[in-house]
Design a protein around this motif. Sequence first.
Motif, PDB file in Angstrom:
ATOM      1  N   MET A 110      -7.506  -0.384  -9.274  1.00  0.00           N
ATOM      2  CA  MET A 110      -7.742  -1.281  -8.327  1.00  0.00           C
ATOM      3  C   MET A 110      -8.760  -2.335  -8.656  1.00  0.00           C
ATOM      4  N   ALA A 111      -8.354  -3.255  -7.929  1.00  0.00           N
ATOM      5  CA  ALA A 111      -9.196  -4.718  -8.442  1.00  0.00           C
ATOM      6  C   ALA A 111      -9.145  -5.838  -7.302  1.00  0.00           C
ATOM      7  N   GLU A 112     -10.166  -6.559  -7.595  1.00  0.00           N
ATOM      8  CA  GLU A 112      -9.985  -7.826  -6.651  1.00  0.00           C
ATOM      9  C   GLU A 112      -9.297  -8.988  -7.527  1.00  0.00           C
ATOM     10  N   LEU A 113      -8.603 -10.026  -6.932  1.00  0.00           N
ATOM     11  CA  LEU A 113      -7.796 -10.817  -7.531  1.00  0.00           C
ATOM     12  C   LEU A 113      -8.314 -12.284  -7.177  1.00  0.00           C
ATOM     13  N   THR A 114      -8.667 -13.124  -8.029  1.00  0.00           N
ATOM     14  CA  THR A 114      -9.043 -14.680  -7.668  1.00  0.00           C
ATOM     15  C   THR A 114      -8.126 -15.579  -8.398  1.00  0.00           C
TER      16      THR A 114
ATOM     17  N   GLU B 271      -6.617  -5.485  -0.654  1.00  0.00           N
ATOM     18  CA  GLU B 271      -6.145  -6.092   0.385  1.00  0.00           C
ATOM     19  C   GLU B 271      -4.488  -6.403   0.155  1.00  0.00           C
ATOM     20  N   PHE B 272      -4.039  -6.549   1.282  1.00  0.00           N
ATOM     21  CA  PHE B 272      -2.471  -6.842   1.137  1.00  0.00           C
ATOM     22  C   PHE B 272      -2.450  -8.483   1.472  1.00  0.00           C
ATOM     23  N   ILE B 273      -2.162  -9.157   0.665  1.00  0.00           N
ATOM     24  CA  ILE B 273      -1.809 -10.571   0.825  1.00  0.00           C
ATOM     25  C   ILE B 273      -0.423 -11.029   0.844  1.00  0.00           C
ATOM     26  N   VAL B 274      -0.168 -12.082   1.810  1.00  0.00           N
ATOM     27  CA  VAL B 274       1.338 -12.419   1.771  1.00  0.00           C
ATOM     28  C   VAL B 274       1.507 -13.815   1.466  1.00  0.00           C
TER      29      VAL B 274
ATOM     30  N   ARG C  55       8.923   2.797 -10.057  1.00  0.00           N
ATOM     31  CA  ARG C  55       8.307   2.336 -11.240  1.00  0.00           C
ATOM     32  C   ARG C  55       7.099   1.499 -11.309  1.00  0.00           C
ATOM     33  N   ALA C  56       6.899   0.744 -10.207  1.00  0.00           N
ATOM     34  CA  ALA C  56       5.401   0.086 -10.060  1.00  0.00           C
ATOM     35  C   ALA C  56       4.450   1.176  -9.832  1.00  0.00           C
ATOM     36  N   ILE C  57       4.484   2.098  -8.944  1.00  0.00           N
ATOM     37  CA  ILE C  57       3.545   3.211  -8.393  1.00  0.00           C
ATOM     38  C   ILE C  57       3.086   4.095  -9.630  1.00  0.00           C
ATOM     39  N   VAL C  58       4.148   4.628 -10.629  1.00  0.00           N
ATOM     40  CA  VAL C  58       3.774   5.600 -11.442  1.00  0.00           C
ATOM     41  C   VAL C  58       2.789   4.856 -12.738  1.00  0.00           C
ATOM     42  N   ARG C  59       2.834   3.551 -12.524  1.00  0.00           N
ATOM     43  CA  ARG C  59       1.773   2.995 -13.431  1.00  0.00           C
ATOM     44  C   ARG C  59       0.497   2.792 -13.191  1.00  0.00           C
ATOM     45  N   GLN C  60       0.223   3.170 -11.818  1.00  0.00           N
ATOM     46  CA  GLN C  60      -1.247   3.108 -11.311  1.00  0.00           C
ATOM     47  C   GLN C  60      -1.799   1.651 -11.737  1.00  0.00           C
TER      48      GLN C  60
ATOM     49  N   ARG D 224       4.349  -0.923   3.536  1.00  0.00           N
ATOM     50  CA  ARG D 224       2.799  -1.053   4.049  1.00  0.00           C
ATOM     51  C   ARG D 224       2.290   0.283   4.088  1.00  0.00           C
ATOM     52  N   LYS D 225       2.852   1.149   4.578  1.00  0.00           N
ATOM     53  CA  LYS D 225       2.349   2.642   4.625  1.00  0.00           C
ATOM     54  C   LYS D 225       2.045   3.123   3.140  1.00  0.00           C
ATOM     55  N   LEU D 226       2.766   2.925   2.254  1.00  0.00           N
ATOM     56  CA  LEU D 226       2.610   3.229   0.881  1.00  0.00           C
ATOM     57  C   LEU D 226       1.391   2.433   0.287  1.00  0.00           C
ATOM     58  N   GLN D 227       1.314   1.206   0.716  1.00  0.00           N
ATOM     59  CA  GLN D 227       0.125   0.421   0.112  1.00  0.00           C
ATOM     60  C   GLN D 227      -1.050   0.914   0.638  1.00  0.00           C
ATOM     61  N   GLN D 228      -1.003   1.067   2.071  1.00  0.00           N
ATOM     62  CA  GLN D 228      -2.142   1.776   2.670  1.00  0.00           C
ATOM     63  C   GLN D 228      -2.742   2.939   2.085  1.00  0.00           C
ATOM     64  N   ARG D 229      -1.879   3.779   1.704  1.00  0.00           N
ATOM     65  CA  ARG D 229      -2.213   5.195   1.257  1.00  0.00           C
ATOM     66  C   ARG D 229      -2.639   4.997  -0.112  1.00  0.00           C
ATOM     67  N   LEU D 230      -2.243   4.321  -0.963  1.00  0.00           N
ATOM     68  CA  LEU D 230      -2.605   4.092  -2.068  1.00  0.00           C
ATOM     69  C   LEU D 230      -3.859   2.929  -2.295  1.00  0.00           C
ATOM     70  N   GLY D 231      -3.985   1.962  -1.481  1.00  0.00           N
ATOM     71  CA  GLY D 231      -5.096   1.299  -1.408  1.00  0.00           C
ATOM     72  C   GLY D 231      -5.030   0.210  -2.730  1.00  0.00           C
ATOM     73  N   THR D 232      -3.729  -0.209  -2.912  1.00  0.00           N
ATOM     74  CA  THR D 232      -3.617  -0.959  -4.152  1.00  0.00           C
ATOM     75  C   THR D 232      -3.600  -2.476  -3.768  1.00  0.00           C
ATOM     76  N   THR D 233      -4.425  -3.286  -4.352  1.00  0.00           N
ATOM     77  CA  THR D 233      -4.426  -4.680  -3.962  1.00  0.00           C
ATOM     78  C   THR D 233      -2.970  -5.367  -4.326  1.00  0.00           C
ATOM     79  N   SER D 234      -2.486  -6.043  -3.408  1.00  0.00           N
ATOM     80  CA  SER D 234      -1.117  -6.522  -3.326  1.00  0.00           C
ATOM     81  C   SER D 234      -0.970  -8.031  -2.956  1.00  0.00           C
TER      82      SER D 234
END
Length: 356
Positions: free
Chosen positions: A1-5, A31-34, A147-152, A178-188
């Motif tokens: 997990m990471a911030e993205l700038t 964070e989930f940024i669109v 495929r994206a998730i398994v790479r963590q 959205r639920k998956l992202q909240q559960r994993l907490g991965t910056t998106s």
Amino acid sequence: MAELTLKSVGKTYAGGVDAVSDVNIDIKDGEFIVLVGPSGCGKSTLLRMVAGLETVTRGDVHIGGRRVNDLDPAERDIAMVFQNYALYPHMSVRDNMAYGLKNRGESKAVIEERVAEAARMLELGQYLDRKPRALSGGQRQRVAMGRAIVRQPSAFLFDEPLSNLDAKLRVSMRMEIRKLQQRLGTTSLYVTHDQLEAMTLADRLVVLNGGRVEQIGAPLEVYRKPASTFVASFIGAPAMSLLDARIEGGQLSLAGHALARLGNAPGPVTLGLRAEDLRIVDTGLPMRVEYVEELGAQRIIHGMVGDQALAVTDTHDTPLGPEVRVAVDSAKIHLFDAQSGRRMDKRLQTVSEPAE
Ligand SMILES: Nc1ncnc2c1ncn2[C@@H]1O[C@H](COP(=O)(O)OP(=O)(O)O)[C@@H](O)[C@H]1O
Ligand SMILES: [Mg+2]
């Protein structure tokens, strides 16, 4: 997990097309940024620069505090999900999901465990031995997610991942993502041209127009206080009505009708009115009815005030005459500079109504 700038990021394609100009975005860890905007506004270009699939012409991209401008995609620790899924057709679901991990030399045990875990989360367990062509569109999209998730990865990048699905599936997949992202907490970082998808998914929206950022904010903040006429007309359905109006002698007027007492400087302004902030009443602004959209719970009445279009949400089902009267609540009007289209503060003169 990471911030993205993204710092002053720009892209000029060979041939001189300025696809992205001076974009600054700070994305917090988790964070989930669109990124949202019309076709051709530079969304994919921006995402592909973060992914390392396009070179960055100007500025810096940081992932987890590390400048990644010169790193290959594989070195950036991100996973991307595309609109067309980009699955390998000759490989099973299991192998499609495992591919990235095998490539970077993970052990068989780790690969099996992660694929099983992702398959469980995405309810793909019974399809692991199938080829992509034997799956529905929604299932293929889930495999792409898997495929994206398994790479963590430290961040997910999505480029219109739901655009090839039918409307109903799009809504349910939207919630799943959205639920998956909240559960994993991965910056998106998620790209879409669909304002409703953007509103419902985002922690914060970035509205892009012609390669530039028009506004960044939480969905409701952007909806309630659009920074420009572009944002006002792009976010929200039906679109906010934008009308040429005037301020004179402390009075805002539209087509000769006084609407509100304002302390703003005299001159032309662009008046923004959201359909749901207007009501059909007995006396008020006269509007010629052009057509009515029946939506079940409500109807949208589209009409003309003088030669300008206006939309009003109405919850009644009584028949309408050729002309209706519309009440405008001065607390709910939006004002934009007639030239630049930028939002203006309004100076309400009425004591009973709070200024914004
Ligand atoms: N490889 C390319 N070469 C030249 N121009 C490109 C290339 N890819 C995209 N563009 C142009 O850059 C602009 C932004 O494109 P894009 O990022 O694909 O927008 P979006 O994803 O928002 O639809 C468009 O004007 C497009 O024509
Ligand atoms: Mg695109």
